[in-house]
Write a protein that holds these residues in place. Structure first.
Motif, short mmCIF file in Angstrom:
data_model
loop_
_atom_site.label_atom_id
_atom_site.label_comp_id
_atom_site.label_asym_id
_atom_site.label_seq_id
_atom_site.Cartn_x
_atom_site.Cartn_y
_atom_site.Cartn_z
N ALA A 18 -68.71 15.42 20.37
CA ALA A 18 -67.31 15.54 20.76
C ALA A 18 -66.87 14.39 21.65
O ALA A 18 -65.76 13.85 21.50
CB ALA A 18 -67.07 16.88 21.46
N TRP A 19 -67.74 13.99 22.57
CA TRP A 19 -67.41 12.88 23.46
C TRP A 19 -67.24 11.57 22.69
O TRP A 19 -66.28 10.84 22.90
CB TRP A 19 -68.48 12.76 24.55
N VAL A 20 -68.17 11.28 21.77
CA VAL A 20 -68.07 10.07 20.95
C VAL A 20 -66.79 10.11 20.12
O VAL A 20 -66.07 9.11 20.01
CB VAL A 20 -69.32 9.88 20.06
N LYS A 26 -59.45 7.62 20.76
CA LYS A 26 -58.46 7.06 21.67
C LYS A 26 -58.39 5.53 21.60
O LYS A 26 -57.47 4.94 22.12
CB LYS A 26 -58.68 7.56 23.10
N ARG A 27 -59.33 4.93 20.89
CA ARG A 27 -59.30 3.49 20.66
C ARG A 27 -58.75 3.15 19.26
O ARG A 27 -58.80 2.01 18.83
CB ARG A 27 -60.69 2.90 20.86
N GLY A 28 -58.30 4.16 18.54
CA GLY A 28 -57.66 3.93 17.25
C GLY A 28 -58.60 3.73 16.08
O GLY A 28 -58.20 3.20 15.04
N ALA A 33 -64.88 6.30 10.14
CA ALA A 33 -65.82 5.62 11.03
C ALA A 33 -66.21 6.52 12.19
O ALA A 33 -67.36 6.51 12.64
CB ALA A 33 -65.22 4.31 11.54
N ILE A 34 -65.27 7.32 12.66
CA ILE A 34 -65.58 8.28 13.73
C ILE A 34 -66.59 9.30 13.23
O ILE A 34 -67.55 9.64 13.93
CB ILE A 34 -64.30 8.97 14.24
N ILE A 132 -60.35 -0.20 12.14
CA ILE A 132 -59.17 0.06 12.95
C ILE A 132 -57.98 -0.30 12.10
O ILE A 132 -57.92 -1.41 11.54
CB ILE A 132 -59.17 -0.77 14.25
N PRO A 133 -57.02 0.61 11.94
CA PRO A 133 -55.89 0.32 11.04
C PRO A 133 -55.08 -0.87 11.53
O PRO A 133 -54.93 -1.08 12.72
CB PRO A 133 -55.07 1.60 11.07
N ALA A 134 -54.58 -1.65 10.56
CA ALA A 134 -53.72 -2.78 10.89
C ALA A 134 -52.42 -2.25 11.49
O ALA A 134 -52.00 -1.13 11.19
CB ALA A 134 -53.42 -3.60 9.64
N GLN A 135 -51.79 -3.06 12.33
CA GLN A 135 -50.53 -2.63 12.92
C GLN A 135 -49.50 -2.46 11.82
O GLN A 135 -49.36 -3.32 10.95
CB GLN A 135 -50.05 -3.65 13.94
N ARG A 136 -48.78 -1.37 11.90
CA ARG A 136 -47.74 -1.11 10.91
C ARG A 136 -46.39 -1.46 11.48
O ARG A 136 -46.20 -1.54 12.69
CB ARG A 136 -47.78 0.36 10.51
N GLY A 137 -45.44 -1.65 10.60
CA GLY A 137 -44.08 -1.91 11.05
C GLY A 137 -43.73 -3.38 11.11
O GLY A 137 -42.61 -3.74 11.43
N ARG A 138 -44.67 -4.22 10.83
CA ARG A 138 -44.38 -5.65 10.81
C ARG A 138 -44.04 -6.07 9.39
O ARG A 138 -44.91 -6.13 8.54
CB ARG A 138 -45.59 -6.46 11.26
#
Length: 140
Positions: A18-20, A26-28, A33-34, A132-138
């Protein structure tokens, strides 16, 4: 890098998972992968309890998560054992055996792994691909 110590009790493996999960979420980090990271910490934490002094009365194990640009490092440090043995990577137990498949799972998910043995502890680190997903909205 973030580290947390857990009591050497069977229920602590679930707490470590749970901690991992929380640290990576919280780091996206992507859910797949989680899931892999939590499975790795479950296997390594269970091995620490079964095969080292971490599973004895008063024992502990430590979990460390480090995020790098392309991978996550998940480490479990136990309290060693009397024989100073290390995890037996590369063994192939009978597929019908109930135990002995955990390190195969870790090896299948990890890009690489390391084992560092010291007098009073052993640290196993799995180097896992990080999504980590690429930033969206660009849009251009």
């Amino acid at each position: 890098m973030t580290t947390k110590r857990f009591a050497g009790l069977p229920g602590s493996v679930a707490l470590a998972r749970a901690w991992v999960h929380t640290e990576l979420a919280k780091r996206g980090v992507e859910p797949d992968a989680i899931d892999e990271a939590t499975l790795v910490v479950s296997e390594l934490g269970t091995n620490a309890l079964l095969h080292t002094r971490s599973g004895e009365v008063g024992g502990t194990f430590t979990v460390t998560v480090e995020i790098q640009p392309t991978r996550a490092l998940v480490s479990v440090t136990d309290q060693g054992n009397d024989t100073q043995s290390t995890p037996r990577w590369g063994q192939h137990p009978d597929p019908l055996d109930e135990h002995g498949h955990g390190l195969q799972l870790v090896a299948a998910m990890a890009e690489t792994w390391t084992t560092i043995l010291a007098d009073d502890h052993c640290t196993v680190t799995a180097h896992l691909p990080l999504l980590i997903p690429a930033q969206r909205g660009r849009e251009r």
